[in-house]
Design a protein around this motif. Structure first.
Motif, PDB file in Angstrom:
ATOM      1  N   ARG A  35       0.830  -1.215   0.000  1.00  0.00           N
ATOM      2  CA  ARG A  35       0.000   0.000   0.000  1.00  0.00           C
ATOM      3  C   ARG A  35       0.858   1.255   0.000  1.00  0.00           C
ATOM      4  NH1 ARG A  35      -3.131  -2.931   3.820  1.00  0.00           N
ATOM      5  NH2 ARG A  35      -2.025  -1.870   5.507  1.00  0.00           N
ATOM      6  N   ALA A  36       1.975   1.216   0.716  1.00  0.00           N
ATOM      7  CA  ALA A  36       2.780   2.426   0.913  1.00  0.00           C
ATOM      8  C   ALA A  36       3.797   2.675  -0.198  1.00  0.00           C
ATOM      9  CB  ALA A  36       3.507   2.347   2.260  1.00  0.00           C
ATOM     10  N   ARG A  37       4.192   1.651  -0.935  1.00  0.00           N
ATOM     11  CA  ARG A  37       5.283   1.792  -1.905  1.00  0.00           C
ATOM     12  C   ARG A  37       4.860   2.604  -3.120  1.00  0.00           C
ATOM     13  NH1 ARG A  37       4.690  -4.483  -3.718  1.00  0.00           N
ATOM     14  NH2 ARG A  37       3.175  -4.164  -5.413  1.00  0.00           N
ATOM     15  N   LYS A  38       5.840   3.273  -3.718  1.00  0.00           N
ATOM     16  CA  LYS A  38       5.663   3.891  -5.027  1.00  0.00           C
ATOM     17  C   LYS A  38       6.147   2.955  -6.119  1.00  0.00           C
ATOM     18  CE  LYS A  38       6.074   8.690  -3.445  1.00  0.00           C
ATOM     19  NZ  LYS A  38       6.837   9.971  -3.572  1.00  0.00           N
ATOM     20  N   ASN A  39       7.265   2.274  -5.842  1.00  0.00           N
ATOM     21  CA  ASN A  39       7.838   1.348  -6.804  1.00  0.00           C
ATOM     22  C   ASN A  39       8.417   0.139  -6.085  1.00  0.00           C
ATOM     23  OD1 ASN A  39       7.821   2.612  -9.628  1.00  0.00           O
ATOM     24  ND2 ASN A  39       8.729   4.268  -8.427  1.00  0.00           N
ATOM     25  N   VAL A  40       8.354  -0.999  -6.749  1.00  0.00           N
ATOM     26  CA  VAL A  40       9.119  -2.161  -6.310  1.00  0.00           C
ATOM     27  C   VAL A  40      10.555  -1.955  -6.770  1.00  0.00           C
ATOM     28  CG1 VAL A  40       9.460  -4.639  -6.612  1.00  0.00           C
ATOM     29  CG2 VAL A  40       7.148  -3.726  -6.350  1.00  0.00           C
ATOM     30  N   VAL A  41      11.497  -2.119  -5.867  1.00  0.00           N
ATOM     31  CA  VAL A  41      12.919  -1.924  -6.188  1.00  0.00           C
ATOM     32  C   VAL A  41      13.537  -3.314  -6.302  1.00  0.00           C
ATOM     33  CG1 VAL A  41      15.075  -0.838  -5.469  1.00  0.00           C
ATOM     34  CG2 VAL A  41      12.889   0.254  -4.934  1.00  0.00           C
ATOM     35  N   PHE A  42      13.590  -3.824  -7.514  1.00  0.00           N
ATOM     36  CA  PHE A  42      13.919  -5.226  -7.735  1.00  0.00           C
ATOM     37  C   PHE A  42      15.413  -5.510  -7.664  1.00  0.00           C
ATOM     38  CE2 PHE A  42      14.759  -8.749 -10.791  1.00  0.00           C
ATOM     39  CZ  PHE A  42      14.152  -9.766 -10.059  1.00  0.00           C
ATOM     40  N   GLY A  43      16.199  -4.833  -8.461  1.00  0.00           N
ATOM     41  CA  GLY A  43      17.642  -5.059  -8.531  1.00  0.00           C
ATOM     42  C   GLY A  43      18.149  -4.546  -9.855  1.00  0.00           C
ATOM     43  N   VAL A  44      19.445  -4.355  -9.954  1.00  0.00           N
ATOM     44  CA  VAL A  44      20.006  -3.785 -11.171  1.00  0.00           C
ATOM     45  C   VAL A  44      21.440  -4.269 -11.341  1.00  0.00           C
ATOM     46  CG1 VAL A  44      20.883  -1.695 -10.029  1.00  0.00           C
ATOM     47  CG2 VAL A  44      20.295  -1.612 -12.448  1.00  0.00           C
ATOM     48  N   GLY A  45      21.855  -4.411 -12.604  1.00  0.00           N
ATOM     49  CA  GLY A  45      23.247  -4.750 -12.866  1.00  0.00           C
ATOM     50  C   GLY A  45      23.418  -5.832 -13.903  1.00  0.00           C
ATOM     51  N   ASN A  46      24.596  -6.424 -13.884  1.00  0.00           N
ATOM     52  CA  ASN A  46      25.020  -7.411 -14.871  1.00  0.00           C
ATOM     53  C   ASN A  46      24.582  -8.803 -14.425  1.00  0.00           C
ATOM     54  OD1 ASN A  46      26.458  -9.130 -16.603  1.00  0.00           O
ATOM     55  ND2 ASN A  46      28.221  -7.764 -16.683  1.00  0.00           N
ATOM     56  N   LEU A  47      23.824  -9.494 -15.263  1.00  0.00           N
ATOM     57  CA  LEU A  47      23.348 -10.827 -14.902  1.00  0.00           C
ATOM     58  C   LEU A  47      24.464 -11.868 -14.900  1.00  0.00           C
ATOM     59  CD1 LEU A  47      19.889 -11.043 -16.722  1.00  0.00           C
ATOM     60  CD2 LEU A  47      20.457 -10.111 -14.483  1.00  0.00           C
TER      61      LEU A  47
END
Length: 227
Positions: A35-47
């Motif tokens: 309810r409170a989030r603006k975005n899901v922060v999944f992850g970033v970078g080189n797989l």
């Protein structure tokens, strides 16, 4: 222990990670966070990264942009990565929690994830690690260490190699801890920076990265101007 899942073939990594990301984006298991989030922060970078950094949870800046470590702590982490001779594009960065912990009635600041929130969300991180199969993990701060290994005491355990499902794991201080120490005087801050850098030097050695004399001398008392 959960068995290690073999990494998908190189051509399938992107598809596997995207499918996992879509599941995370749709997750509402922590109703208060959803309810409170603006975005899901999944992850970033080189797989295909050999090195993966794991933090605690998104803050306000991360929640706004949907990317991990983009605020002041993120700038500090970027500096740490660059000091190792790498770029953010060469590593992978994720958090124990994919949503910012809600702070009802609180305009500013963050809070530590609860044990229940970490237990609910961490399967996403386990799957990310299974897909990437990094050679080394770095746990940034006590919450990351607790979430991955159920260990406490980051001040006692930092700099000491641990193992996460067969992968070497180095615990070190969270970048935000260094920011909080800025008011303690330059001497104290430099000591803590040096501890983190010593941990990262061990990571570089484990990965077989070249280490120059200049890099080894970072944050030593005689070279404070390099800090």
């Amino acid at each position: 222990p959960t068995p290690v899942v073999p990494a998908p073939a190189a051509g399938a990594k992107g598809e596997a990670m995207e499918a996992l990301r879509q599941r995370a984006l749709a997750c509402t298991r922590c109703a208060n966070l959803a309810r409170a989030r603006k975005n899901v922060v999944f992850g970033v970078g080189n797989l295909d990264a050999s090195l993966m950094f794991v933090g605690e949870a998104p803050g306000a800046d991360e929640d706004e942009q949907g990317q991990p470590f983009v605020g002041r702590a993120g700038q500090t982490l970027t500096g740490m990565i660059q000091g190792m001779g790498l770029t953010r594009d060469q590593v992978y960065i994720a958090n124990i929690l994919k949503c910012r912990p809600d702070t009802p009635g609180q305009a500013l600041g963050n809070r530590k994830p609860t044990a229940e929130e970490m237990a609910t969300c961490i399967p996403f991180l386990h799957e990310q690690i299974d897909i990437i199969q990094p050679k080394v993990l770095v746990a940034l701060g006590g919450t990351a260490l607790e979430g991955l290994l159920h260990l406490s005491g980051i001040s006692r355990l930092r700099g000491q190699w641990q193992t996460y499902r067969g992968i070497p794991l180095m615990p070190t201080f969270h970048p935000s801890y260094l920011l909080h120490r800025e008011g303690d005087g330059r001497g104290g801050l430099m000591t803590e920076k040096r501890k983190v850098w010593e941990d990262l030097l061990q990571v570089m050695e484990k990965l077989g990265l070249p280490i120059s004399e200049k890099q080894r001398a970072f944050f030593l008392p005689r070279s404070g101007s390099q800090a």
